[in-house]
Design a protein around this motif. Structure first.
Motif, PDB file in Angstrom:
ATOM      1  N   LEU A 127       0.815  -1.161   0.089  1.00 21.73           N
ATOM      2  CA  LEU A 127      -0.023   0.170   0.002  1.00 21.73           C
ATOM      3  C   LEU A 127       0.788   1.241  -0.172  1.00 21.73           C
ATOM      4  O   LEU A 127       1.736   1.172   0.721  1.00 21.73           O
ATOM      5  CB  LEU A 127      -0.697  -0.135   1.206  1.00 21.73           C
TER       6      LEU A 127
ATOM      7  N   GLN B 104       6.266   8.971   1.168  1.00 20.09           N
ATOM      8  CA  GLN B 104       7.436   9.637   1.576  1.00 20.09           C
ATOM      9  C   GLN B 104       8.157   8.449   2.547  1.00 20.09           C
ATOM     10  O   GLN B 104       9.535   9.040   2.923  1.00 20.09           O
ATOM     11  CB  GLN B 104       6.949  10.832   2.556  1.00 20.09           C
ATOM     12  N   SER B 105       7.692   7.612   3.270  1.00 21.82           N
ATOM     13  CA  SER B 105       8.656   6.438   3.619  1.00 21.82           C
ATOM     14  C   SER B 105       8.632   5.227   2.738  1.00 21.82           C
ATOM     15  O   SER B 105       9.755   4.559   2.785  1.00 21.82           O
ATOM     16  CB  SER B 105       7.940   6.095   4.976  1.00 21.82           C
TER      17      SER B 105
ATOM     18  N   SER C 138       0.634   5.698   0.410  1.00 19.62           N
ATOM     19  CA  SER C 138      -0.233   6.723   0.589  1.00 19.62           C
ATOM     20  C   SER C 138       0.312   7.948   0.137  1.00 19.62           C
ATOM     21  O   SER C 138       0.540   8.485  -1.247  1.00 19.62           O
ATOM     22  CB  SER C 138      -0.799   6.731   2.036  1.00 19.62           C
TER      23      SER C 138
ATOM     24  N   HIS D 239       3.290   3.171   9.761  1.00 15.08           N
ATOM     25  CA  HIS D 239       4.736   2.977   9.089  1.00 15.08           C
ATOM     26  C   HIS D 239       5.533   2.316  10.384  1.00 15.08           C
ATOM     27  O   HIS D 239       6.307   1.475  10.386  1.00 15.08           O
ATOM     28  CB  HIS D 239       5.194   4.464   8.742  1.00 15.08           C
TER      29      HIS D 239
ATOM     30  N   ILE E 216      -3.296   4.771  -2.667  1.00 23.87           N
ATOM     31  CA  ILE E 216      -4.639   5.149  -2.307  1.00 23.87           C
ATOM     32  C   ILE E 216      -4.742   6.868  -2.035  1.00 23.87           C
ATOM     33  O   ILE E 216      -5.668   7.261  -1.781  1.00 23.87           O
ATOM     34  CB  ILE E 216      -5.013   4.597  -0.778  1.00 23.87           C
TER      35      ILE E 216
ATOM     36  N   THR F  55       1.103  11.397   4.727  1.00 22.49           N
ATOM     37  CA  THR F  55      -0.321  11.608   5.572  1.00 22.49           C
ATOM     38  C   THR F  55      -0.332  10.999   6.804  1.00 22.49           C
ATOM     39  O   THR F  55       0.698  10.393   7.416  1.00 22.49           O
ATOM     40  CB  THR F  55      -1.115  10.361   4.607  1.00 22.49           C
TER      41      THR F  55
ATOM     42  N   GLY G 249      -0.383   7.323   7.088  1.00 23.77           N
ATOM     43  CA  GLY G 249       0.871   6.655   6.566  1.00 23.77           C
ATOM     44  C   GLY G 249       1.974   6.654   7.800  1.00 23.77           C
ATOM     45  O   GLY G 249       2.633   5.713   8.124  1.00 23.77           O
ATOM     46  N   SER G 250       2.081   7.718   8.432  1.00 24.38           N
ATOM     47  CA  SER G 250       2.837   8.248   9.380  1.00 24.38           C
ATOM     48  C   SER G 250       2.300   7.126  10.656  1.00 24.38           C
ATOM     49  O   SER G 250       3.436   6.746  11.036  1.00 24.38           O
ATOM     50  CB  SER G 250       2.649   9.524  10.012  1.00 24.38           C
TER      51      SER G 250
ATOM     52  N   HIS H 223      -0.007  16.196   6.194  1.00 22.40           N
ATOM     53  CA  HIS H 223       0.616  16.889   7.470  1.00 22.40           C
ATOM     54  C   HIS H 223       0.271  18.309   7.157  1.00 22.40           C
ATOM     55  O   HIS H 223      -0.262  18.983   8.098  1.00 22.40           O
ATOM     56  CB  HIS H 223       2.250  16.760   7.483  1.00 22.40           C
TER      57      HIS H 223
ATOM     58  N   GLU I 147      -5.219  -4.262   5.947  1.00 25.79           N
ATOM     59  CA  GLU I 147      -5.791  -3.254   6.746  1.00 25.79           C
ATOM     60  C   GLU I 147      -5.157  -2.131   6.763  1.00 25.79           C
ATOM     61  O   GLU I 147      -4.229  -1.893   6.451  1.00 25.79           O
ATOM     62  CB  GLU I 147      -6.106  -3.586   8.296  1.00 25.79           C
TER      63      GLU I 147
ATOM     64  N   GLY J 277      14.101  19.357   9.709  1.00 27.85           N
ATOM     65  CA  GLY J 277      13.803  18.499   8.738  1.00 27.85           C
ATOM     66  C   GLY J 277      14.184  17.089   9.021  1.00 27.85           C
ATOM     67  O   GLY J 277      13.547  16.227   8.209  1.00 27.85           O
ATOM     68  N   ASP J 278      15.155  16.864   9.621  1.00 31.30           N
ATOM     69  CA  ASP J 278      15.624  15.322   9.934  1.00 31.30           C
ATOM     70  C   ASP J 278      14.608  14.851  10.806  1.00 31.30           C
ATOM     71  O   ASP J 278      13.795  15.227  11.645  1.00 31.30           O
ATOM     72  CB  ASP J 278      16.845  15.415  10.612  1.00 31.30           C
ATOM     73  N   MET J 279      14.689  13.526  10.662  1.00 32.95           N
ATOM     74  CA  MET J 279      13.890  12.763  11.608  1.00 32.95           C
ATOM     75  C   MET J 279      14.334  12.915  13.192  1.00 32.95           C
ATOM     76  O   MET J 279      15.574  13.296  13.332  1.00 32.95           O
ATOM     77  CB  MET J 279      14.089  11.193  11.546  1.00 32.95           C
TER      78      MET J 279
ATOM     79  N   GLU K 217       6.831  20.229  12.503  1.00 34.29           N
ATOM     80  CA  GLU K 217       8.191  19.700  12.654  1.00 34.29           C
ATOM     81  C   GLU K 217       8.710  18.409  11.670  1.00 34.29           C
ATOM     82  O   GLU K 217       9.712  17.992  11.717  1.00 34.29           O
ATOM     83  CB  GLU K 217       8.514  18.904  14.190  1.00 34.29           C
TER      84      GLU K 217
END
Ligand SMILES: Cc1cc2nc3c(=O)[nH]c(=O)nc-3n(C[C@H](O)[C@H](O)[C@H](O)COP(=O)(O)OP(=O)(O)OC[C@H]3O[C@@H](n4cnc5c(N)ncnc54)[C@H](O)[C@@H]3O)c2cc1C
Length: 293
Positions: A31, A36-37, A33, A119, A55, A112, A115-116, A79, A166, A192-194, A101
């Motif tokens: 899947l 981005q990941s 969305s 993930h 989707i 999305t 998605g976040s 986001h 799901e 912008g970093d994780m 952030e």
């Protein structure tokens, strides 16, 4: 449904959630969305599926709405949608603060909420904020909508209660009780970093503002899942909101409950020190917000 053949295999643009679920059930499908990941994982050859099911073109589950009972976030909202939803003067302001952030403009435009949440990378930014807001994840198997509190949703790194077919369709946030403040803080090496570490806190004070009645604290990137620090929450309850030395003592104990992975630029000790500082700061901001009115 639109289908294309690409270098990565078949690419389906689903026109409904039900159609996407059917493809996930019937095919060896991934899947996507906002991508981005997932796209970085596909490019690195870490995802081996015959079919990609997109989707992002589905119009449902994109709304963000405040009701008398709380806040409803569509799982397919981005986001950016959350940042633009005008929640800044509401009890939910920590959510757009968290969304701001996340990554850069492109990540926020495409990525999305569903998605976040799904993930399940432990360093993602929404989960701690959603945990302290007592949020509930809404997901579907195509026929039934199910709900699970977000602090029961994460089972391990990249591993949730979701079955492979799901789909997360929303997040429900109950209205916080009166005199509640919520705050989020993150530390990353560059904007912008994780997150290297992130922390969210929610504090409810009594009517006179002289006692903490309830508290929630959650840290991200400090273990295989976001961690809720219930022992520390219990220590805050019953204390004086103006007692900063007590809050510092509580924050000093964060490292007793975390399991960070050492990295080249962040030893366990260093991450725990940052987590302590961020925890103290989020508790203070949450208290200030709880006593604002
Ligand atoms: C440069 C960069 C910087 C970033 N910085 C941050 C950051 O600072 N903070 C942060 O939190 N994140 C960050 N991220 C991660 C990213 O923002 C989120 O993981 C992303 O927004 C996830 O949403 P998506 O819609 O893009 O998911 P996708 O990439 O499409 O999917 C991610 C995973 O979730 C699954 N999935 C997607 N949607 C659903 C759904 N509705 N239901 C069930 N499963 C689903 C997919 O199958 C996949 O396994 C960054 C990413 C990049 C590329």
């Amino acid at each position: 449904m639109a289908t294309e053949l690409t270098e990565e295999g078949e690419f389906h643009r689903a026109s409904s959630i039900e159609e996407a679920v059917t493809l996930l059930e019937e095919r060896n499908a991934a899947l996507i969305s906002g991508g981005q990941s997932l796209m970085p994982l596909i490019r690195q050859g870490l995802i081996d599926r015959d079919v990609i099911v997109d989707i992002s073109g589905i119009d449902d589950h994109t709304d963000i709405a405040v009701t008398d009972d709380g806040l409803q976030l569509g799982g397919l909202a981005t986001h950016r949608d959350l940042i633009e939803a005008d929640l800044w003067e509401t009890p939910y302001r920590a959510l757009p603060e968290t969304a701001k952030e996340i990554g850069d403009k492109q990540v926020r435009n495409w990525g999305t909420i569903g998605g976040s949440v799904a993930h399940a990378d432990p360093s993602l930014d929404y989960p701690p904020t959603m945990i302290v807001l007592d949020a509930v994840v809404q997901y579907t198997d195509g026929s039934e909508t199910k709900e699970v509190p977000i602090d029961e949703f994460y089972l391990g790194q990249y591993f949730t209660v979701l079955e492979p077919h799901e789909i997360v369709i929303g997040v429900r946030v109950p209205k916080p009780s009166a005199n509640t403040g919520v705050a989020f803080e993150k530390f990353a090496w560059r904007r912008g970093d994780m997150s290297l570490v992130n922390v969210a806190a929610s504090v409810t004070v009594d009517e006179t503002g002289s006692e903490i009645e309830a508290a929630r604290i959650a840290v991200g990137a400090m273990g295989p899942t976001p961690l809720r620090l219930t022992e520390l929450e219990a220590e805050l309850v019953g204390s004086d909101p103006s007692d900063e030395s007590h809050q510092q003592a509580v924050a000093d104990r964060v490292g007793e409950f975390t399991e960070p992975v050492p990295e080249a630029h962040g030893s366990v000790e260093y991450k725990n020190r940052i987590a302590t500082n961020l925890t103290r700061k989020t508790i203070r901001t949450a208290i200030e917000r709880a006593t604002e009115n």
